[in-house]
Write an enzyme that holds these catalytic residues in place. Structure first.
Site, PDB file in Angstrom:
ATOM      1  CG  ASP A 171     -14.411  16.593   3.630  1.00 18.88           C
ATOM      2  OD1 ASP A 171     -13.455  16.115   4.406  1.00 18.88           O
ATOM      3  OD2 ASP A 171     -14.621  16.284   2.658  1.00 18.88           O
ATOM      4  CG  ASP A 208     -17.212  11.130  -9.735  1.00 24.73           C
ATOM      5  OD1 ASP A 208     -17.547  10.390  -8.536  1.00 24.73           O
ATOM      6  OD2 ASP A 208     -15.982  11.567  -9.723  1.00 24.73           O
ATOM      7  CG  ASP A 226     -18.313  10.965  12.803  1.00 25.46           C
ATOM      8  OD1 ASP A 226     -18.935  10.119  13.331  1.00 25.46           O
ATOM      9  OD2 ASP A 226     -17.197  11.597  13.208  1.00 25.46           O
ATOM     10  CG  HIS A 243      -9.588   7.009  14.205  1.00 19.36           C
ATOM     11  ND1 HIS A 243      -9.719   7.283  12.902  1.00 19.36           N
ATOM     12  CD2 HIS A 243     -10.364   6.247  14.691  1.00 19.36           C
ATOM     13  CE1 HIS A 243     -10.867   6.391  12.600  1.00 19.36           C
ATOM     14  NE2 HIS A 243     -11.137   5.825  13.511  1.00 19.36           N
ATOM     15  CG  PHE A 277     -16.681   0.144   7.278  1.00 23.08           C
ATOM     16  CD1 PHE A 277     -17.503  -0.712   7.639  1.00 23.08           C
ATOM     17  CD2 PHE A 277     -15.729   0.105   8.310  1.00 23.08           C
ATOM     18  CE1 PHE A 277     -17.243  -2.025   8.211  1.00 23.08           C
ATOM     19  CE2 PHE A 277     -15.449  -0.790   8.914  1.00 23.08           C
ATOM     20  CZ  PHE A 277     -16.149  -1.927   9.068  1.00 23.08           C
ATOM     21  CE  LYS A 305     -14.890   3.717  15.121  1.00 23.81           C
ATOM     22  NZ  LYS A 305     -15.105   4.415  14.109  1.00 23.81           N
TER      23      LYS A 305
END
Ligand code: NAD
Length: 370
Positions: free
Chosen positions: A280, A227, A318, A101, A140, A82
């Site tokens: 999202d 899917d 998240d 990030h 992950f 992180k």
């Protein structure tokens, strides 16, 4: 063993983000790297990490105090998961492997990149280590779907067993067997099996979500797997309203019609739990446009407003894999291993040269982007 002159020195730093128990390198993977003969590995002590310091020592790593990477030898590659603490603005002279990030213009992205520029360091961002076909070498996702599915089933059990009561705080589990046993016990108490739909079932998160439902003992006919082929007709989909638990695991890459609408939520439905693994949340094309916040392990579920009195709760955590730090770290590190083994020859290894080129492109883009 490949022929390289110097050893590659990996330095596993202590994670400082609260509640982070995962590690970028597992003891098992450290052992394999050391067996390759081209590596030296230093591991910082950590009380939070799911693996004990002694497991790394037994694998042959050198153990040093936590948070000591700033004074590591210049050639050490500082490895973590992180972000570094935001309040630290010192220049970064080392090469770092991490999820920084800062490549998608996230808040403060220039501050992060500037630290590398000032220190003449280099960032290999884990999110952008990609194979020749552009697929991430390690992610992950599987355990995000796996634990997302676990939360969904557990939330549904909670609704059946403790209607109206607040959902408890979620704590990390020592291993998946403990989590699965708990789910099975609750399902047995409920006395019936839920119907669960996994959207994006062929992907990393989706296959994890399906795997958990199976391991929890939910019969195959109760696990609806969708899917691209199934959603080609375009949403919204009544089929989602007809299950108890909906686990969304799609990778959203373009504008698509919503899967779910408020009008459906207000109408007759079976659905009472949504887990939005994809998260999202703030994307204008969020296919679940009935909420706009991320939830947390302390407060995992929000109540979705509906004129239908039947409850509908949604989870949008998240960082779900933190719930199973051991398995998630082991899988991530194993997936990363073949790429790590190329580090001693990184000047000619496409996965590393691409990542380095991307870093320089992002640094250059700071001058022309707000
Ligand atoms: N919540 C968390 O903790 C967490 C952790 C990791 C990843 N994620 C997120 O999960 C998402 C999925 O990641 P992944 O690694 O599984 O991606 P992936 O590419 O492996 O899988 C995505 C799947 O979604 C399917 N898909 C895409 N659009 C679809 C549509 N319109 N209808 C039906 N299926 C569709 C794809 O065909 C694919 O099978 C990403 O947004 C990622 O950021 C969340």
């Amino acid at each position: 063993m490949s022929s390289t002159a110097a050893t590659t020195h990996l330095w596993l730093r202590e994670e400082t983000k609260p509640m982070e128990h995962r590690a970028a390198l597992s003891p098992e993977v450290c052992k394999k790297l050391l067996a390759d003969g081209n590596f030296e590995i230093t591991v910082e002590e950590s009380k939070e990490r799911i693996f004990a310091d002694s497991e790394y020592a037994e694998a042959g790593c050198r153990i040093v105090p936590g948070d000591s990477w700033r004074t590591a030898p210049q050639d050490a590659i500082i490895t973590g998961l992180k972000e570094l603490p935001e309040n630290d603005t010192t220049p970064l002279p080392h090469t770092h492997i991490m999820f920084a990030h800062c490549y998608k213009r996230q808040g403060g992205w220039k501050d992060v990149l500037s630290r590398f520029v000032e220190g003449k360091g280099l960032l290999y961002d884990l999110e952008f280590l990609q194979d020749d076909s552009g697929r991430r070498v390690a992610a992950f996702g599987f355990y995000a779907g796996f634990t997302g599915s676990a939360v969904g089933i557990d939330a549904w059990c909670h609704q059946q067993l403790h209607a109206g009561e607040k959902y408890p705080v979620i704590k990390p589990y020592p291993n998946e067997d403990v989590l699965i046993a708990e789910t099975k016990e609750k399902l047995a108490k409920v006395g019936k099996m839920p119907k669960i739909m996994v959207m994006g079932a062929l992907g990393r998160c989706g296959s994890g979500a399906v795997s958990y439902a199976r391991k929890a003992g939910i019969p195959e006919e109760n696990i609806v797997k969708w899917d691209m082929a199934e959603t080609a007709k375009g949403g919204p989909f009544q089929e989602i309203m007809d299950v108890d638990i909906f686990v969304n695991c799609i990778y959203l890459s373009s504008q698509i019609p919503p899967f779910v609408t408020q009008a459906q939520i207000d109408s007759e439905r079976q659905l009472s739990v949504i887990v939005d693994v994809s998260c999202d949340t703030t994307n204008p094309f969020n296919p679940i446009p009935i909420y706009n916040v991320n939830t947390t392990f302390d407060d995992a579920l929000i109540d979705i407003k509906s004129s239908n009195p039947k409850p509908l709760q949604l989870c949008s955590i998240d960082h779900l894999p933190t719930m199973l730090p051991r398995e998630a770290s082991n899988q991530f590190a194993s997936d990363l291993l073949p790429t790590l083994l190329q580090l001693p020859n990184r000047e000619t290894a496409p996965v590393w040269t691409r990542a380095e080129k991307l870093f320089h492109e992002k640094v250059e883009s700071m001058a022309t982007t707000d």
